[in-house]
Design a protein around this motif. Structure first.
Motif, PDB file in Angstrom:
ATOM      1  N   GLY A 154      21.502  -1.793  38.618  1.00  0.00           N
ATOM      2  CA  GLY A 154      20.339  -2.581  38.965  1.00  0.00           C
ATOM      3  C   GLY A 154      19.781  -3.311  37.755  1.00  0.00           C
ATOM      4  O   GLY A 154      18.576  -3.493  37.620  1.00  0.00           O
ATOM      5  N   GLU A 155      20.677  -3.722  36.857  1.00  0.00           N
ATOM      6  CA  GLU A 155      20.268  -4.360  35.613  1.00  0.00           C
ATOM      7  C   GLU A 155      20.892  -5.740  35.476  1.00  0.00           C
ATOM      8  O   GLU A 155      21.944  -6.028  36.074  1.00  0.00           O
ATOM      9  CB  GLU A 155      20.689  -3.515  34.403  1.00  0.00           C
ATOM     10  CG  GLU A 155      20.032  -2.148  34.312  1.00  0.00           C
ATOM     11  CD  GLU A 155      20.541  -1.360  33.118  1.00  0.00           C
ATOM     12  OE1 GLU A 155      21.367  -1.899  32.343  1.00  0.00           O
ATOM     13  OE2 GLU A 155      20.121  -0.202  32.964  1.00  0.00           O
ATOM     14  N   THR A 156      20.256  -6.563  34.673  1.00  0.00           N
ATOM     15  CA  THR A 156      20.801  -7.862  34.298  1.00  0.00           C
ATOM     16  C   THR A 156      21.003  -7.888  32.793  1.00  0.00           C
ATOM     17  O   THR A 156      20.121  -7.474  32.035  1.00  0.00           O
ATOM     18  CB  THR A 156      19.857  -9.003  34.726  1.00  0.00           C
ATOM     19  OG1 THR A 156      19.723  -8.983  36.153  1.00  0.00           O
ATOM     20  CG2 THR A 156      20.404 -10.354  34.291  1.00  0.00           C
ATOM     21  N   LEU A 157      22.162  -8.349  32.363  1.00  0.00           N
ATOM     22  CA  LEU A 157      22.479  -8.452  30.940  1.00  0.00           C
ATOM     23  C   LEU A 157      22.680  -9.924  30.598  1.00  0.00           C
ATOM     24  O   LEU A 157      23.504 -10.596  31.218  1.00  0.00           O
ATOM     25  CB  LEU A 157      23.753  -7.661  30.621  1.00  0.00           C
ATOM     26  CG  LEU A 157      24.295  -7.776  29.189  1.00  0.00           C
ATOM     27  CD1 LEU A 157      23.297  -7.190  28.194  1.00  0.00           C
ATOM     28  CD2 LEU A 157      25.646  -7.081  29.076  1.00  0.00           C
ATOM     29  N   CYS A 158      21.916 -10.416  29.637  1.00  0.00           N
ATOM     30  CA  CYS A 158      22.022 -11.811  29.198  1.00  0.00           C
ATOM     31  C   CYS A 158      22.523 -11.855  27.750  1.00  0.00           C
ATOM     32  O   CYS A 158      22.089 -11.055  26.915  1.00  0.00           O
ATOM     33  CB  CYS A 158      20.670 -12.513  29.298  1.00  0.00           C
ATOM     34  SG  CYS A 158      20.019 -12.627  30.994  1.00  0.00           S
ATOM     35  N   GLN A 159      23.417 -12.787  27.473  1.00  0.00           N
ATOM     36  CA  GLN A 159      23.942 -12.947  26.123  1.00  0.00           C
ATOM     37  C   GLN A 159      23.992 -14.428  25.764  1.00  0.00           C
ATOM     38  O   GLN A 159      24.387 -15.268  26.583  1.00  0.00           O
ATOM     39  CB  GLN A 159      25.352 -12.353  26.016  1.00  0.00           C
ATOM     40  CG  GLN A 159      25.406 -10.843  26.174  1.00  0.00           C
ATOM     41  CD  GLN A 159      26.824 -10.311  26.212  1.00  0.00           C
ATOM     42  OE1 GLN A 159      27.773 -11.051  26.428  1.00  0.00           O
ATOM     43  NE2 GLN A 159      26.964  -9.003  26.010  1.00  0.00           N
ATOM     44  N   HIS A 160      23.589 -14.726  24.509  1.00  0.00           N
ATOM     45  CA  HIS A 160      23.749 -16.078  23.979  1.00  0.00           C
ATOM     46  C   HIS A 160      25.178 -16.181  23.455  1.00  0.00           C
ATOM     47  O   HIS A 160      25.565 -15.472  22.503  1.00  0.00           O
ATOM     48  CB  HIS A 160      22.740 -16.344  22.862  1.00  0.00           C
ATOM     49  CG  HIS A 160      22.874 -17.686  22.245  1.00  0.00           C
ATOM     50  ND1 HIS A 160      23.166 -17.863  20.911  1.00  0.00           N
ATOM     51  CD2 HIS A 160      22.774 -18.932  22.787  1.00  0.00           C
ATOM     52  CE1 HIS A 160      23.226 -19.158  20.654  1.00  0.00           C
ATOM     53  NE2 HIS A 160      22.993 -19.826  21.759  1.00  0.00           N
TER      54      HIS A 160
END
Length: 294
Positions: A154-160
């Motif tokens: 139930g998580e969101t992972l964002c990466q540049h």
């Protein structure tokens, strides 16, 4: 539950399946079948130097013994033309840096935060320093932040991409296509809608989403499940001596007992012997909890 689900289990035939692999195979099968969907078996065998020819049949036999069937089988080493065509559609450049040179360049730059994944600094982006060497092929990632959503956590992972991922290797300098490109191409070509796999691949998901977007491919739903641990609290691995399913099968252990132990490792309360189909209601319960927590 949604219709039209296509799931997959994608082992590497580098040896016999251990119990950790078997649990992931079980959960991937449960996910596909709980939705009334199709289930694929895909052998990820691009790294031919590590492949064992006997491992294909042993894996098939182990899955069948556990009652985990599949609707279609795919073998990556027979699909090289698809990966070549996909790589040609991306902004790429040859890279002749060795692993040691990449590490040295990273240390000479600002440096990565402690514990972070080393990020390739783009040394060959403007031209190869050693054109006489065999070259890998890197994707010049766009200057974007890309996010991935995980259904289990139930998580969101964002990466540049430039600062946290770096220019991704699409083909190694020995000609072997990289995992991240192949898995994206294969999932799309097979219509995979739901990817259930080990949590060790969670942090690599945004770069795969980025590749999907760059290639104009759809993004499946992701579920990253916990890895099985040994008595030291370390992940089960073939090189660590994890017991192979083949040994249990050939010793005459009941498959229902093995399935029961795999289910209990998730905290499920089950009888001493179960079938894979017996576990479908428990997986549906897990799906309901995940959806409520999302």
């Amino acid at each position: 539950m949604t219709n039209g689900v296509v799931g997959r289990f994608a082992p590497s035939p580098t040896g016999a399946m251990h119990l950790g692999n078997a649990r992931t195979a079980l959960l991937a099968w449960l996910h596909s079948r709980a939705h009334g969907g199709r289930h694929l078996l895909r052998f990820e065998d691009l790294d031919t130097g590590r492949v064992r020819a006997w491992a294909y049949d042993v894996t098939r036999a182990d899955l069948a013994w556990l009652g985990l069937d599949w609707d279609e089988e795919l073998i990556q080493s027979r699909r090289l033309d698809l990966y070549h065509a996909a790589a040609e559609r991306l902004d790429t450049y040859p890279c002749t840096c060795t692993r040691r040179e990449v590490q040295a360049a990273i240390q000479d730059s600002a440096g990565a935060p402690h514990g972070a994944e080393p990020v390739y600094p783009g040394t060959c982006r403007t031209g190869s320093l050693h054109p006489e060497r065999p070259a890998a092929l890197r994707w010049h990632v766009p200057d974007k932040v890309v996010c991935a959503r995980d259904g289990w956590r139930g998580e969101t992972l964002c990466q540049h991409l430039p600062s946290e991922v770096g220019d991704v290797v699409l083909r190694r300098n020995d000609g072997v296509f990289a995992y991240h490109l192949a898995v994206v191409v294969d999932d799309a070509a097979s219509g995979v809608s739901d990817v259930l796999r080990g949590e060790d691949l969670w942090t690599a998901t945004p770069r795969q989403v980025a590749l999907q977007r760059a290639l104009g491919l759809s993004t499946p739903r992701y579920w990253h499940v916990p890895l099985m641990l040994d008595f030291r609290g370390e992940r089960l691995a073939k090189r660590g001596g994890a017991p192979p399913v083949q040994a249990l099968r050939e010793a005459g252990d009941p498959p229902g007992r093995v399935l029961s132990e795999l289910a209990r490792s998730l905290g499920w309360s089950v009888p001493d012997e179960v079938s894979a189909a017996d576990l479908l209601p428990l997986w549906r319960t897990e799906l309901g909890r995940a959806e409520l927590g999302a």
